[in-house]
Design a protein around this motif. Structure first.
Motif, mmCIF file in Angstrom:
data_model
loop_
_atom_site.group_PDB
_atom_site.id
_atom_site.type_symbol
_atom_site.label_atom_id
_atom_site.label_comp_id
_atom_site.label_asym_id
_atom_site.label_seq_id
_atom_site.Cartn_x
_atom_site.Cartn_y
_atom_site.Cartn_z
ATOM 1 N N GLU A 77 22.952 -13.953 -37.663
ATOM 2 C CA GLU A 77 23.654 -14.129 -36.381
ATOM 3 C C GLU A 77 24.805 -15.302 -36.692
ATOM 4 O O GLU A 77 25.962 -14.950 -36.162
ATOM 5 C CB GLU A 77 22.825 -14.591 -35.139
ATOM 6 C CG GLU A 77 21.869 -13.333 -34.474
ATOM 7 C CD GLU A 77 20.880 -13.934 -33.598
ATOM 8 O OE1 GLU A 77 20.907 -15.295 -33.480
ATOM 9 O OE2 GLU A 77 19.894 -13.170 -33.354
ATOM 10 N N ILE A 78 24.311 -16.063 -37.388
ATOM 11 C CA ILE A 78 25.118 -17.119 -37.907
ATOM 12 C C ILE A 78 26.614 -16.404 -38.552
ATOM 13 O O ILE A 78 27.542 -16.836 -38.427
ATOM 14 C CB ILE A 78 24.680 -18.386 -38.422
ATOM 15 C CG1 ILE A 78 23.408 -19.090 -37.615
ATOM 16 C CG2 ILE A 78 25.607 -19.192 -39.164
ATOM 17 C CD1 ILE A 78 22.621 -20.013 -38.264
ATOM 18 N N ALA A 79 25.983 -15.649 -39.524
ATOM 19 C CA ALA A 79 27.005 -15.093 -40.379
ATOM 20 C C ALA A 79 28.050 -14.319 -39.679
ATOM 21 O O ALA A 79 29.078 -14.255 -39.772
ATOM 22 C CB ALA A 79 26.295 -14.222 -41.538
ATOM 23 N N ALA A 80 27.447 -13.371 -38.484
ATOM 24 C CA ALA A 80 28.308 -12.593 -37.641
ATOM 25 C C ALA A 80 29.375 -13.757 -37.034
ATOM 26 O O ALA A 80 30.436 -13.262 -36.774
ATOM 27 C CB ALA A 80 27.555 -11.970 -36.756
ATOM 28 N N SER A 100 41.706 -7.745 -47.774
ATOM 29 C CA SER A 100 40.441 -7.453 -47.953
ATOM 30 C C SER A 100 39.518 -8.714 -47.613
ATOM 31 O O SER A 100 38.913 -9.312 -47.972
ATOM 32 C CB SER A 100 39.975 -7.681 -49.655
ATOM 33 O OG SER A 100 40.343 -8.868 -50.189
ATOM 34 N N SER A 101 39.707 -8.793 -46.183
ATOM 35 C CA SER A 101 39.033 -9.655 -45.426
ATOM 36 C C SER A 101 37.739 -9.186 -45.021
ATOM 37 O O SER A 101 37.654 -8.420 -43.974
ATOM 38 C CB SER A 101 39.695 -10.426 -44.151
ATOM 39 O OG SER A 101 39.330 -11.143 -43.608
ATOM 40 N N PHE A 102 36.637 -9.521 -45.413
ATOM 41 C CA PHE A 102 35.200 -8.817 -45.134
ATOM 42 C C PHE A 102 34.126 -9.814 -45.242
ATOM 43 O O PHE A 102 34.378 -10.846 -45.835
ATOM 44 C CB PHE A 102 34.864 -7.615 -46.264
ATOM 45 C CG PHE A 102 34.744 -8.282 -47.664
ATOM 46 C CD1 PHE A 102 33.754 -8.644 -48.206
ATOM 47 C CD2 PHE A 102 36.030 -8.207 -48.363
ATOM 48 C CE1 PHE A 102 33.575 -9.078 -49.535
ATOM 49 C CE2 PHE A 102 35.799 -8.764 -49.794
ATOM 50 C CZ PHE A 102 34.694 -9.007 -50.345
ATOM 51 N N ILE A 103 32.993 -9.652 -44.461
ATOM 52 C CA ILE A 103 31.762 -10.308 -44.807
ATOM 53 C C ILE A 103 30.841 -9.771 -45.743
ATOM 54 O O ILE A 103 30.738 -8.431 -45.928
ATOM 55 C CB ILE A 103 30.980 -10.269 -43.744
ATOM 56 C CG1 ILE A 103 31.762 -11.023 -42.321
ATOM 57 C CG2 ILE A 103 29.610 -11.024 -43.772
ATOM 58 C CD1 ILE A 103 30.839 -10.959 -41.035
ATOM 59 N N LEU A 104 30.557 -10.488 -46.790
ATOM 60 C CA LEU A 104 29.798 -10.042 -48.042
ATOM 61 C C LEU A 104 28.590 -10.290 -47.757
ATOM 62 O O LEU A 104 28.015 -11.351 -47.534
ATOM 63 C CB LEU A 104 30.236 -10.837 -49.265
ATOM 64 C CG LEU A 104 29.184 -10.416 -50.504
ATOM 65 C CD1 LEU A 104 29.388 -8.899 -51.039
ATOM 66 C CD2 LEU A 104 29.688 -11.696 -51.965
ATOM 67 N N LEU A 105 27.478 -9.142 -47.713
ATOM 68 C CA LEU A 105 26.171 -9.400 -47.583
ATOM 69 C C LEU A 105 25.690 -8.853 -48.846
ATOM 70 O O LEU A 105 25.756 -7.698 -49.032
ATOM 71 C CB LEU A 105 25.969 -8.615 -46.234
ATOM 72 C CG LEU A 105 24.160 -8.855 -45.880
ATOM 73 C CD1 LEU A 105 24.002 -10.254 -45.614
ATOM 74 C CD2 LEU A 105 24.231 -8.067 -44.783
ATOM 75 N N HIS A 117 30.602 -15.543 -42.214
ATOM 76 C CA HIS A 117 30.079 -16.067 -43.403
ATOM 77 C C HIS A 117 29.415 -14.934 -44.204
ATOM 78 O O HIS A 117 28.834 -14.106 -43.809
ATOM 79 C CB HIS A 117 29.020 -17.225 -43.086
ATOM 80 C CG HIS A 117 29.487 -18.436 -42.422
ATOM 81 N ND1 HIS A 117 30.538 -19.242 -42.810
ATOM 82 C CD2 HIS A 117 29.196 -18.858 -40.878
ATOM 83 C CE1 HIS A 117 30.542 -20.232 -41.664
ATOM 84 N NE2 HIS A 117 29.725 -20.007 -40.861
ATOM 85 N N ASN A 118 29.726 -15.258 -45.640
ATOM 86 C CA ASN A 118 28.993 -14.584 -46.535
ATOM 87 C C ASN A 118 27.448 -14.895 -46.621
ATOM 88 O O ASN A 118 27.156 -15.976 -46.264
ATOM 89 C CB ASN A 118 29.935 -14.802 -48.053
ATOM 90 C CG ASN A 118 31.148 -14.117 -48.056
ATOM 91 O OD1 ASN A 118 31.584 -13.379 -47.262
ATOM 92 N ND2 ASN A 118 31.883 -14.917 -48.621
#
Length: 398
Positions: free
Chosen positions: A209-212, A342-347, A216-217
């Motif tokens: 939830e914090i990452a979303a 390339s703006s993405f969230i890395l998980l 944040h990655n």
């Protein structure tokens, strides 16, 4: 007779208008000039067959096709249709060739005259509107995609004969009309998975939830069966819906990569890309002689999930360091340099050791001495430094 038609070439996520000059004059042989690759030069064979199959004739005198500007490399079969129309107009089989200056024409021809789909219809339409062309002629399967660009008449055809009939009488066909905003609002997706379905693992859920919320990655570290992949697949469902501008950006990238399905207008769901660990560096960040977007660009405005992170080769992972910082990737070649967003969230997810059971409460780790540190050292410090959240996924936590 010299005739000019207009096509378009896609570089990165932008398009460049190409002038297709066709001259039928005295002499012999056919020449295609203007830094065309093999696929463009082979188009003459497809064009000749398509023209003859529909009752027209191919000039047997000297035929010169120039693709300007000549300093930009042209590739692919999408120039078939503008060259074919130029040949017919230059041989006076299409009356009033002056009408061709009003349209950008793109499409791949089959031997029987059928028009096949192309890549990059959306950026081509955007460029055509920017340069104030009256309309755009594309394959029927790309018409809906291109029609999301307003203030531009888009005509979709499935056969060469339909294009010729249209150029003889432009009142015969109606442009494709798409209400972009209403279609986008109606297409807000109903996903097959949902974050609400997860029971337990409260600490991981809080971390995601914090990452979303902050973009944040994150990396999930835990044994097999802890639910790392299951949670990762549900992360996009708690991200904010795509805005219309974000949807257009994402759709442009997938259009250039040829990943849009038939009659797709806009991508309304945040991308979730999960490449296999055998992926190469070029496939991950993009590349090729004519650069194409890689997985990190296809995940733009969404989530890039790297399962079993240490199984990826170190060289493959290291190429992501700069794109993760800059939110874009620049690919340079001898004759060009293109940029992809390339703006993405890395998980990412990984086991704590090769066997997966280091510090497990119920299972004994079978790894030899030194194997755990060697396994963890496969991931470099600079890459880990770019991952904000390091989360321990316990086995069956409730």
């Amino acid at each position: 007779m010299l005739v000019k038609t207009f096509g378009s070439a896609v570089y990165g996520v932008e398009a460049i208008t190409i002038t297709v000059e066709v001259n039928v004059t005295e002499g012999l042989h056919t020449f295609v000039v203007g830094l065309a690759d093999s696929a463009v030069k082979e188009s003459i064979q497809r064009i000749e067959s398509a023209i003859k199959s529909n009752g027209y004739y191919m000039p047997r005198t000297k035929l010169i096709v120039n693709l300007a500007p000549a300093g930009i490399r042209k590739s692919g079969a999408a120039f078939d249709l503008p060259i074919a129309v130029g040949v017919l107009a230059a041989s006076e089989q299409i009356p009033n060739p002056d009408i061709l200056r009003d349209y950008v024409i793109m499409g791949e021809l089959g031997l029987d005259g059928n028009i096949h789909s192309i890549k990059g219809a959306l950026p081509i339409a955007i460029q055509a509107r920017k340069e104030q062309f009256r309309g755009l002629i594309v394959p029927q399967s790309n018409a809906t995609e291109a029609a999301t660009v307003n203030q531009l008449q888009v005509f979709g055809f499935s056969h060469l004969k339909e294009v010729i009939d249209f150029l003889r009488d432009t009142s015969q066909a109606q442009p494709v009309v798409v209400n972009t905003r209403s279609i986008f609002n109606a297409a807000q997706p109903l996903t097959d998975v949902d974050f609400n379905e997860v029971r337990g693992q409260e600490s991981i859920k809080r971390a995601l939830e914090i990452a979303a919320a902050g973009g944040h990655n994150a990396i999930l570290v835990g044994p097999p069966g802890a639910g790392k992949t299951m949670l990762a697949k549900r992360l996009p469902t708690i991200l904010p819906p795509l805005s219309l501008q974000e949807a257009l950006e994402t759709t442009k990238i997938h259009s250039v990569a040829g990943r849009l399905g038939g009659n797709t207008t806009l991508i309304s769901q945040r991308p979730f890309r999960s490449p296999h660990h055998t992926i190469s560096g070029n496939a991950l960040v993009g590349g090729g002689s004519i650069p194409q977007p890689g997985e990190i660009s296809l995940a733009h405005n969404g989530v890039l999930f790297l399962d079993e992170l240490p199984e990826f080769t170190r060289s493959t992972l290291e190429v992501m360091r700069q794109p993760m910082e800059d939110r874009r990737v620049t690919i340079s070649r001898a004759r060009m340099s293109v940029e992809f967003p390339s703006s993405f969230i890395l998980l990412a997810s990984m086991n704590p050791c090769p066997c997966g059971y280091y510090n497990h409460p119920d299972r004994e780790c079978s790894c030899p001495p030194g194997a755990v540190s060697k396994y963890l050292n496969k991931i470099s410090g600079p890459l880990l430094d770019r991952i904000d959240l390091h989360v321990e996924a316990g086995a069956g936590a409730l």
